[in-house]
Design an enzyme around this catalytic site. Sequence first.
Site, PDB file in Angstrom:
ATOM      1  N   PRO A 179      40.704  25.007  35.510  1.00 18.92           N
ATOM      2  CA  PRO A 179      40.472  23.731  36.012  1.00 18.92           C
ATOM      3  C   PRO A 179      39.215  23.390  36.797  1.00 18.92           C
ATOM      4  O   PRO A 179      38.652  22.562  36.930  1.00 18.92           O
ATOM      5  CB  PRO A 179      41.649  23.346  37.165  1.00 18.92           C
ATOM      6  CG  PRO A 179      42.732  24.271  36.447  1.00 18.92           C
ATOM      7  CD  PRO A 179      42.128  25.323  35.856  1.00 18.92           C
TER       8      PRO A 179
ATOM      9  N   CYS B 262      44.893  25.629  32.582  1.00 18.15           N
ATOM     10  CA  CYS B 262      45.585  26.092  33.338  1.00 18.15           C
ATOM     11  C   CYS B 262      44.906  27.410  34.143  1.00 18.15           C
ATOM     12  O   CYS B 262      43.706  27.985  33.859  1.00 18.15           O
ATOM     13  CB  CYS B 262      46.755  26.695  32.725  1.00 18.15           C
ATOM     14  SG  CYS B 262      46.461  27.881  31.459  1.00 18.15           S
ATOM     15  N   CYS B 263      45.662  27.810  35.206  1.00 18.55           N
ATOM     16  CA  CYS B 263      45.099  28.979  36.184  1.00 18.55           C
ATOM     17  C   CYS B 263      43.651  28.536  36.753  1.00 18.55           C
ATOM     18  O   CYS B 263      43.742  27.508  37.300  1.00 18.55           O
ATOM     19  CB  CYS B 263      45.091  30.136  35.361  1.00 18.55           C
ATOM     20  SG  CYS B 263      44.942  31.671  36.459  1.00 18.55           S
ATOM     21  N   ILE B 264      42.770  29.373  36.545  1.00 18.99           N
ATOM     22  CA  ILE B 264      41.432  29.171  37.121  1.00 18.99           C
ATOM     23  C   ILE B 264      40.596  28.067  36.444  1.00 18.99           C
ATOM     24  O   ILE B 264      39.734  27.684  36.900  1.00 18.99           O
ATOM     25  CB  ILE B 264      40.722  30.407  37.418  1.00 18.99           C
ATOM     26  CG1 ILE B 264      39.351  30.219  38.192  1.00 18.99           C
ATOM     27  CG2 ILE B 264      40.262  31.180  36.184  1.00 18.99           C
ATOM     28  CD1 ILE B 264      39.985  30.022  39.715  1.00 18.99           C
TER      29      ILE B 264
END
Length: 266
Positions: A178, A174-176
């Site tokens: 990936p 999640c968030c950055i």
Amino acid sequence: MAAFRVLVARRLVSALAPLSGGHHAPSQRAALHSSAPRPGARVALVLSGCGVYDGTEIHEASAVLVHLSRGGAEVEIFAPDVPQMHVIDHTKGQPSESESRNVLAESARIARGKITNLAQLNVASHDAAIFPGGFGAAKNLSTFAVDGKDCTVNKEVERVLKEFHGAGKPIGLCCIAPVLAAKVIKGVEVTVGHEQEEGGKWPHAGTAEAIKALGAKHCVKGVTEAHVDQKNKVVTTPAFMCDTALHHIHDGIGAMVKKVLELIGK
């Protein structure tokens, strides 16, 4: 008074009779001593420090843990035993030049001390792996914050991603975070939310272009949604890539965790 005591005693015996041999006893005992539930999914949670600007985003890690707990999963927490890229004073958002911290030691704060060196993570012992966000994913688990599409990924993080992917076991990010999958898994589909800033609602929208430059496919999703790459068994959600209320972040992470557990099949 004696007659009253006898009456109370008779009523008490009558009330307890089903639990001591009456015809209702078997069903009641079955309800109290039903068979134990099947063991839950075994999930490895990989952290990158403690604190949004130089480590794991704490709200995201907590949300992942809450949803995994609710889903009946067994969680083991890991982090690499490496120095942080730098230390950020979170009251100022500026580097603290005189400090240095260790990613494993800092991650132990979130894990309440129960943490293992990432080098010891064995894919055979787990059904899935999940990576919360926070700048630590782009600074400590990789060099994305500095090098963008030309980044490198920590060797243990790369090993874990490749081994889970090779074993056909789901990976949640999640968030950055990936960007880690985008760098390591060829042609993977991920989301970091929207591709335009939209007046500041999506302040990190430019990350989508970097993901495309890494050879991955970016899929536009809302903050409460999760994208599932069925082929690669990779599940992603935007989380704090969106500037929104905390409960929306929590719901999106819940959607990601739910899909990861569904992919496990437990």
